[in-house]
Design a protein around this motif. Structure first.
Motif, PDB file in Angstrom:
ATOM      1  N   VAL A 173       0.816  -1.215   0.000  1.00  0.00           N
ATOM      2  CA  VAL A 173       0.000   0.000   0.000  1.00  0.00           C
ATOM      3  C   VAL A 173       0.853   1.268   0.000  1.00  0.00           C
ATOM      4  O   VAL A 173       0.606   2.188  -0.782  1.00  0.00           O
ATOM      5  CB  VAL A 173      -0.969   0.009   1.201  1.00  0.00           C
ATOM      6  CG1 VAL A 173      -1.784   1.279   1.250  1.00  0.00           C
ATOM      7  CG2 VAL A 173      -1.873  -1.214   1.160  1.00  0.00           C
ATOM      8  N   TRP A 174       1.849   1.314   0.880  1.00  0.00           N
ATOM      9  CA  TRP A 174       2.633   2.539   1.017  1.00  0.00           C
ATOM     10  C   TRP A 174       3.307   2.958  -0.297  1.00  0.00           C
ATOM     11  O   TRP A 174       3.274   4.147  -0.636  1.00  0.00           O
ATOM     12  CB  TRP A 174       3.643   2.426   2.159  1.00  0.00           C
ATOM     13  CG  TRP A 174       4.523   3.639   2.228  1.00  0.00           C
ATOM     14  CD1 TRP A 174       5.867   3.685   2.104  1.00  0.00           C
ATOM     15  CD2 TRP A 174       4.095   4.998   2.403  1.00  0.00           C
ATOM     16  NE1 TRP A 174       6.304   4.973   2.187  1.00  0.00           N
ATOM     17  CE2 TRP A 174       5.237   5.796   2.368  1.00  0.00           C
ATOM     18  CE3 TRP A 174       2.854   5.600   2.567  1.00  0.00           C
ATOM     19  CZ2 TRP A 174       5.186   7.185   2.505  1.00  0.00           C
ATOM     20  CZ3 TRP A 174       2.796   6.982   2.695  1.00  0.00           C
ATOM     21  CH2 TRP A 174       3.957   7.758   2.679  1.00  0.00           C
ATOM     22  N   PRO A 175       3.902   2.060  -1.080  1.00  0.00           N
ATOM     23  CA  PRO A 175       4.521   2.511  -2.346  1.00  0.00           C
ATOM     24  C   PRO A 175       3.522   3.204  -3.276  1.00  0.00           C
ATOM     25  O   PRO A 175       3.867   4.181  -3.946  1.00  0.00           O
ATOM     26  CB  PRO A 175       5.047   1.219  -2.972  1.00  0.00           C
ATOM     27  CG  PRO A 175       5.273   0.311  -1.818  1.00  0.00           C
ATOM     28  CD  PRO A 175       4.174   0.640  -0.842  1.00  0.00           C
ATOM     29  N   VAL A 176       2.287   2.745  -3.301  1.00  0.00           N
ATOM     30  CA  VAL A 176       1.264   3.371  -4.158  1.00  0.00           C
ATOM     31  C   VAL A 176       0.940   4.770  -3.635  1.00  0.00           C
ATOM     32  O   VAL A 176       0.867   5.735  -4.414  1.00  0.00           O
ATOM     33  CB  VAL A 176      -0.010   2.496  -4.205  1.00  0.00           C
ATOM     34  CG1 VAL A 176      -1.119   3.195  -4.973  1.00  0.00           C
ATOM     35  CG2 VAL A 176       0.298   1.140  -4.814  1.00  0.00           C
ATOM     36  N   LEU A 177       0.743   4.889  -2.325  1.00  0.00           N
ATOM     37  CA  LEU A 177       0.467   6.204  -1.744  1.00  0.00           C
ATOM     38  C   LEU A 177       1.628   7.166  -1.980  1.00  0.00           C
ATOM     39  O   LEU A 177       1.418   8.332  -2.337  1.00  0.00           O
ATOM     40  CB  LEU A 177       0.183   6.073  -0.244  1.00  0.00           C
ATOM     41  CG  LEU A 177      -1.104   5.362   0.147  1.00  0.00           C
ATOM     42  CD1 LEU A 177      -1.154   5.168   1.659  1.00  0.00           C
ATOM     43  CD2 LEU A 177      -2.319   6.114  -0.351  1.00  0.00           C
ATOM     44  N   LYS A 178       2.831   6.677  -1.787  1.00  0.00           N
ATOM     45  CA  LYS A 178       4.021   7.510  -1.973  1.00  0.00           C
ATOM     46  C   LYS A 178       4.123   7.996  -3.425  1.00  0.00           C
ATOM     47  O   LYS A 178       4.451   9.156  -3.678  1.00  0.00           O
ATOM     48  CB  LYS A 178       5.273   6.712  -1.583  1.00  0.00           C
ATOM     49  CG  LYS A 178       6.526   7.523  -1.525  1.00  0.00           C
ATOM     50  CD  LYS A 178       7.664   6.676  -0.993  1.00  0.00           C
ATOM     51  CE  LYS A 178       8.950   7.450  -0.995  1.00  0.00           C
ATOM     52  NZ  LYS A 178      10.074   6.637  -0.546  1.00  0.00           N
ATOM     53  N   ASP A 179       3.815   7.123  -4.368  1.00  0.00           N
ATOM     54  CA  ASP A 179       3.874   7.486  -5.786  1.00  0.00           C
ATOM     55  C   ASP A 179       2.902   8.603  -6.150  1.00  0.00           C
ATOM     56  O   ASP A 179       3.150   9.353  -7.093  1.00  0.00           O
ATOM     57  CB  ASP A 179       3.604   6.271  -6.675  1.00  0.00           C
ATOM     58  CG  ASP A 179       4.780   5.309  -6.734  1.00  0.00           C
ATOM     59  OD1 ASP A 179       5.894   5.684  -6.291  1.00  0.00           O
ATOM     60  OD2 ASP A 179       4.579   4.175  -7.212  1.00  0.00           O
ATOM     61  N   VAL A 180       1.795   8.702  -5.424  1.00  0.00           N
ATOM     62  CA  VAL A 180       0.826   9.754  -5.729  1.00  0.00           C
ATOM     63  C   VAL A 180       0.984  10.976  -4.824  1.00  0.00           C
ATOM     64  O   VAL A 180       0.122  11.845  -4.789  1.00  0.00           O
ATOM     65  CB  VAL A 180      -0.636   9.239  -5.702  1.00  0.00           C
ATOM     66  CG1 VAL A 180      -0.860   8.214  -6.788  1.00  0.00           C
ATOM     67  CG2 VAL A 180      -1.028   8.717  -4.337  1.00  0.00           C
ATOM     68  N   PHE A 226       0.799   9.736   8.234  1.00  0.00           N
ATOM     69  CA  PHE A 226       0.740   9.615   6.788  1.00  0.00           C
ATOM     70  C   PHE A 226      -0.037  10.813   6.279  1.00  0.00           C
ATOM     71  O   PHE A 226      -1.221  10.970   6.577  1.00  0.00           O
ATOM     72  CB  PHE A 226       0.057   8.304   6.390  1.00  0.00           C
ATOM     73  CG  PHE A 226       0.821   7.099   6.861  1.00  0.00           C
ATOM     74  CD1 PHE A 226       1.858   6.590   6.098  1.00  0.00           C
ATOM     75  CD2 PHE A 226       0.518   6.488   8.063  1.00  0.00           C
ATOM     76  CE1 PHE A 226       2.577   5.488   6.529  1.00  0.00           C
ATOM     77  CE2 PHE A 226       1.230   5.384   8.504  1.00  0.00           C
ATOM     78  CZ  PHE A 226       2.265   4.895   7.730  1.00  0.00           C
ATOM     79  N   LEU A 227       0.643  11.675   5.523  1.00  0.00           N
ATOM     80  CA  LEU A 227       0.035  12.921   5.092  1.00  0.00           C
ATOM     81  C   LEU A 227      -0.269  12.900   3.596  1.00  0.00           C
ATOM     82  O   LEU A 227       0.615  12.615   2.779  1.00  0.00           O
ATOM     83  CB  LEU A 227       0.980  14.086   5.393  1.00  0.00           C
ATOM     84  CG  LEU A 227       1.456  14.191   6.841  1.00  0.00           C
ATOM     85  CD1 LEU A 227       2.472  15.318   6.978  1.00  0.00           C
ATOM     86  CD2 LEU A 227       0.288  14.405   7.772  1.00  0.00           C
ATOM     87  N   PRO A 228      -1.508  13.231   3.236  1.00  0.00           N
ATOM     88  CA  PRO A 228      -1.849  13.286   1.812  1.00  0.00           C
ATOM     89  C   PRO A 228      -1.142  14.465   1.138  1.00  0.00           C
ATOM     90  O   PRO A 228      -0.650  15.363   1.825  1.00  0.00           O
ATOM     91  CB  PRO A 228      -3.366  13.461   1.818  1.00  0.00           C
ATOM     92  CG  PRO A 228      -3.730  13.935   3.165  1.00  0.00           C
ATOM     93  CD  PRO A 228      -2.639  13.507   4.096  1.00  0.00           C
ATOM     94  N   PRO A 229      -1.121  14.475  -0.171  1.00  0.00           N
ATOM     95  CA  PRO A 229      -0.459  15.574  -0.892  1.00  0.00           C
ATOM     96  C   PRO A 229      -0.998  16.933  -0.450  1.00  0.00           C
ATOM     97  O   PRO A 229      -2.206  17.102  -0.263  1.00  0.00           O
ATOM     98  CB  PRO A 229      -0.818  15.303  -2.365  1.00  0.00           C
ATOM     99  CG  PRO A 229      -1.136  13.852  -2.427  1.00  0.00           C
ATOM    100  CD  PRO A 229      -1.722  13.500  -1.091  1.00  0.00           C
ATOM    101  N   GLY A 230      -0.075  17.868  -0.250  1.00  0.00           N
ATOM    102  CA  GLY A 230      -0.451  19.226   0.113  1.00  0.00           C
ATOM    103  C   GLY A 230      -0.638  19.470   1.593  1.00  0.00           C
ATOM    104  O   GLY A 230      -0.871  20.605   2.018  1.00  0.00           O
TER     105      GLY A 230
END
Length: 82
Positions: free
Chosen positions: A43-50, A67-71
């Protein structure tokens, strides 16, 4: 030195408490470890990629993982928000 050991023990207990709350509901022992490893490998690699980021807590928050979303960025306690 006794106070130093007391402070280290408090930090360790706090870290364990934060880790336990993050992994609550994942089972115990090896089962929990498998879930955590699955998250970080799949899961983490996918989140990191986005654009998600991972921030490890420091000081009183040692042991916490955010775990922080973009922005989104972390604001330290006591900092003024602008």
């Amino acid at each position: 030195e006794t106070k130093l050991m007391g402070d280290k023990e408090k930090l360790l207990k706090r870290k364990q408490s934060l880790e336990a709350s993050v992994t609550l509901g994942l089972g115990y022992g090896k089962k929990k470890q498998r879930h955590v490893e699955a998250f970080y490998s799949a899961v983490w690699p996918v989140l990191k990629d986005v654009g998600w980021s991972l921030v490890k807590g420091e000081g009183d928050e040692e042991g916490a993982t955010y775990f922080l979303p973009p922005g989104v960025t972390m604001v330290n306690k006591g900092e003024d928000k602008e």
